[in-house]
Scaffold this motif. Structure first.
Motif, PDB file in Angstrom:
ATOM      1  N   ASP A   2       0.407  -0.743  -0.469  1.00  0.00           N
ATOM      2  CA  ASP A   2       0.103   0.190   0.181  1.00  0.00           C
ATOM      3  C   ASP A   2       0.657   0.841   0.184  1.00  0.00           C
ATOM      4  O   ASP A   2       1.868   1.198   0.070  1.00  0.00           O
ATOM      5  CB  ASP A   2      -0.606  -0.002   1.134  1.00  0.00           C
ATOM      6  N   GLU A   3       0.207   2.365  -0.114  1.00  0.00           N
ATOM      7  CA  GLU A   3       1.183   3.569  -0.324  1.00  0.00           C
ATOM      8  C   GLU A   3       1.750   4.541   0.727  1.00  0.00           C
ATOM      9  O   GLU A   3       3.189   4.668   0.603  1.00  0.00           O
ATOM     10  CB  GLU A   3      -0.220   4.236  -0.349  1.00  0.00           C
ATOM     11  N   ASN A   4       1.038   3.749   1.933  1.00  0.00           N
ATOM     12  CA  ASN A   4       1.994   3.533   3.151  1.00  0.00           C
ATOM     13  C   ASN A   4       3.296   2.871   3.755  1.00  0.00           C
ATOM     14  O   ASN A   4       4.519   3.337   3.826  1.00  0.00           O
ATOM     15  CB  ASN A   4       0.955   3.767   4.619  1.00  0.00           C
ATOM     16  N   ALA A   5       3.050   1.480   2.667  1.00  0.00           N
ATOM     17  CA  ALA A   5       4.431   0.898   3.041  1.00  0.00           C
ATOM     18  C   ALA A   5       5.322   1.337   2.512  1.00  0.00           C
ATOM     19  O   ALA A   5       6.363   1.150   1.867  1.00  0.00           O
ATOM     20  CB  ALA A   5       4.126  -0.643   2.590  1.00  0.00           C
ATOM     21  N   PHE A   6       4.796   2.242   1.338  1.00  0.00           N
ATOM     22  CA  PHE A   6       5.921   2.395  -0.008  1.00  0.00           C
ATOM     23  C   PHE A   6       6.683   3.616   0.485  1.00  0.00           C
ATOM     24  O   PHE A   6       7.766   3.321   0.504  1.00  0.00           O
ATOM     25  CB  PHE A   6       5.161   2.633  -1.801  1.00  0.00           C
ATOM     26  N   TRP A   7       6.297   4.304   0.922  1.00  0.00           N
ATOM     27  CA  TRP A   7       7.213   5.829   1.295  1.00  0.00           C
ATOM     28  C   TRP A   7       7.815   5.378   2.593  1.00  0.00           C
ATOM     29  O   TRP A   7       8.910   5.963   2.707  1.00  0.00           O
ATOM     30  CB  TRP A   7       6.052   7.109   1.751  1.00  0.00           C
ATOM     31  N   GLU A  11      11.748   5.959   3.022  1.00  0.00           N
ATOM     32  CA  GLU A  11      12.424   6.041   3.600  1.00  0.00           C
ATOM     33  C   GLU A  11      13.393   5.360   5.185  1.00  0.00           C
ATOM     34  O   GLU A  11      14.932   5.900   5.198  1.00  0.00           O
ATOM     35  CB  GLU A  11      11.167   6.990   5.696  1.00  0.00           C
ATOM     36  N   GLU A  12      13.058   4.012   5.026  1.00  0.00           N
ATOM     37  CA  GLU A  12      14.053   3.461   5.270  1.00  0.00           C
ATOM     38  C   GLU A  12      15.326   2.870   4.806  1.00  0.00           C
ATOM     39  O   GLU A  12      16.213   2.701   5.223  1.00  0.00           O
ATOM     40  CB  GLU A  12      12.899   1.824   6.003  1.00  0.00           C
ATOM     41  N   CYS A  13      15.090   3.569   3.538  1.00  0.00           N
ATOM     42  CA  CYS A  13      16.414   3.209   2.811  1.00  0.00           C
ATOM     43  C   CYS A  13      17.011   4.769   2.192  1.00  0.00           C
ATOM     44  O   CYS A  13      18.319   3.782   1.520  1.00  0.00           O
ATOM     45  CB  CYS A  13      15.748   1.964   1.957  1.00  0.00           C
ATOM     46  N   ARG A  14      16.629   5.189   2.762  1.00  0.00           N
ATOM     47  CA  ARG A  14      17.335   6.590   2.588  1.00  0.00           C
ATOM     48  C   ARG A  14      18.565   7.093   3.096  1.00  0.00           C
ATOM     49  O   ARG A  14      18.944   6.463   4.524  1.00  0.00           O
ATOM     50  CB  ARG A  14      16.376   7.894   2.790  1.00  0.00           C
ATOM     51  N   PRO A  15      19.304   6.770   2.657  1.00  0.00           N
ATOM     52  CA  PRO A  15      21.110   7.285   3.558  1.00  0.00           C
ATOM     53  C   PRO A  15      20.859   8.412   4.263  1.00  0.00           C
ATOM     54  O   PRO A  15      20.294   9.623   3.959  1.00  0.00           O
ATOM     55  CB  PRO A  15      22.154   7.125   2.051  1.00  0.00           C
ATOM     56  N   ALA A  16      22.197   8.514   5.356  1.00  0.00           N
ATOM     57  CA  ALA A  16      21.967   9.487   6.204  1.00  0.00           C
ATOM     58  C   ALA A  16      22.907  10.631   4.939  1.00  0.00           C
ATOM     59  O   ALA A  16      22.541  11.699   5.688  1.00  0.00           O
ATOM     60  CB  ALA A  16      23.273   8.968   7.421  1.00  0.00           C
ATOM     61  N   ALA A  17      24.117   9.870   3.944  1.00  0.00           N
ATOM     62  CA  ALA A  17      24.602  11.222   4.299  1.00  0.00           C
ATOM     63  C   ALA A  17      24.391  11.751   2.806  1.00  0.00           C
ATOM     64  O   ALA A  17      22.893  10.881   2.073  1.00  0.00           O
ATOM     65  CB  ALA A  17      25.901  10.471   3.284  1.00  0.00           C
ATOM     66  N   PRO A  18      23.846  12.934   2.025  1.00  0.00           N
ATOM     67  CA  PRO A  18      23.955  13.267   1.317  1.00  0.00           C
ATOM     68  C   PRO A  18      23.761  12.360  -0.569  1.00  0.00           C
ATOM     69  O   PRO A  18      25.070  11.722  -0.381  1.00  0.00           O
ATOM     70  CB  PRO A  18      24.281  14.496   0.561  1.00  0.00           C
ATOM     71  N   ASP A  19      22.738  12.278  -1.034  1.00  0.00           N
ATOM     72  CA  ASP A  19      22.525  11.131  -2.158  1.00  0.00           C
ATOM     73  C   ASP A  19      21.330  11.960  -2.703  1.00  0.00           C
ATOM     74  O   ASP A  19      20.661  11.286  -3.723  1.00  0.00           O
ATOM     75  CB  ASP A  19      22.039  10.225  -1.574  1.00  0.00           C
ATOM     76  N   PRO A  20      22.527  12.927  -4.022  1.00  0.00           N
ATOM     77  CA  PRO A  20      21.721  14.437  -4.382  1.00  0.00           C
ATOM     78  C   PRO A  20      21.531  12.812  -6.320  1.00  0.00           C
ATOM     79  O   PRO A  20      20.387  14.077  -6.898  1.00  0.00           O
ATOM     80  CB  PRO A  20      22.719  15.125  -5.096  1.00  0.00           C
ATOM     81  N   GLU A  21      21.996  12.537  -6.134  1.00  0.00           N
ATOM     82  CA  GLU A  21      21.337  11.550  -7.030  1.00  0.00           C
ATOM     83  C   GLU A  21      20.259  10.374  -6.645  1.00  0.00           C
ATOM     84  O   GLU A  21      20.352   9.412  -7.797  1.00  0.00           O
ATOM     85  CB  GLU A  21      21.984  11.051  -8.499  1.00  0.00           C
ATOM     86  N   GLY A  22      20.477  10.462  -5.627  1.00  0.00           N
ATOM     87  CA  GLY A  22      19.538   9.332  -5.707  1.00  0.00           C
ATOM     88  C   GLY A  22      19.487   7.793  -6.013  1.00  0.00           C
ATOM     89  O   GLY A  22      19.807   6.526  -5.708  1.00  0.00           O
ATOM     90  N   ASP A  23      21.705   7.517  -6.074  1.00  0.00           N
ATOM     91  CA  ASP A  23      22.241   6.530  -6.275  1.00  0.00           C
ATOM     92  C   ASP A  23      22.269   5.125  -5.012  1.00  0.00           C
ATOM     93  O   ASP A  23      22.198   3.801  -4.640  1.00  0.00           O
ATOM     94  CB  ASP A  23      23.322   6.498  -6.847  1.00  0.00           C
TER      95      ASP A  23
END
Length: 143
Positions: A2-7, A11-23
């Protein structure tokens, strides 16, 4: 998924360091989804396609090439739910992404790569919504 699980997954996979290109985000999402089940990979693909489709509108993409517009929309998704919803409410919030060509092209490969790692087979399915630029007819009505 569902939409909540997607978002939440974004969030859980977002790196702590800057990730400007999303790699970094794309790599973390791929690794997480490659653990299975297949239904989570396909669910992620559907949600990602829908999120990109919803941004496929004239007020965001007018004047951008198809690839620029697609990769820039992916960057908005990579920025997370709060930013994504802010952009949907106010198209002016999309302008910095488009002007600076902030791209998250790697996000688009996540379902394909995760599926292949998980199953050993190439992804061979379409999603309900096309995320290709200019495919959302209502978003470009009157063009």
């Amino acid at each position: 998924m569902d939409e909540n699980a997607f978002w939440q997954l974004i969030e859980e996979c977002r790196p702590a360091a800057p990730d400007p290109e999303g790699d970094g985000l794309a790599a973390a999402l791929t690794a997480r989804l490659a653990r299975g089940p297949v239904s989570e990979v396909t669910g992620f693909a559907e949600r990602l396609s829908l999120a990109l489709y919803r941004l496929d509108r004239r007020e965001y993409g007018d004047g951008l090439s198809g690839d620029q517009f697609l990769y820039t929309r992916a960057a908005v998704v990579a920025a997370g739910r709060e930013e994504y919803e802010s952009v949907l409410r106010d198209p002016e919030r999309f302008v910095p992404y488009a002007e600076a060509l902030v791209w998250a092209e790697a996000l688009l490969s996540v379902p394909d790569e995760a599926y292949e790692r998980l199953t050993g087979e190439e992804w061979d399915r379409a999603t309900r919504y096309s995320y290709e630029s200019y495919s959302h007819r209502d978003g470009w009505a009157g063009a």
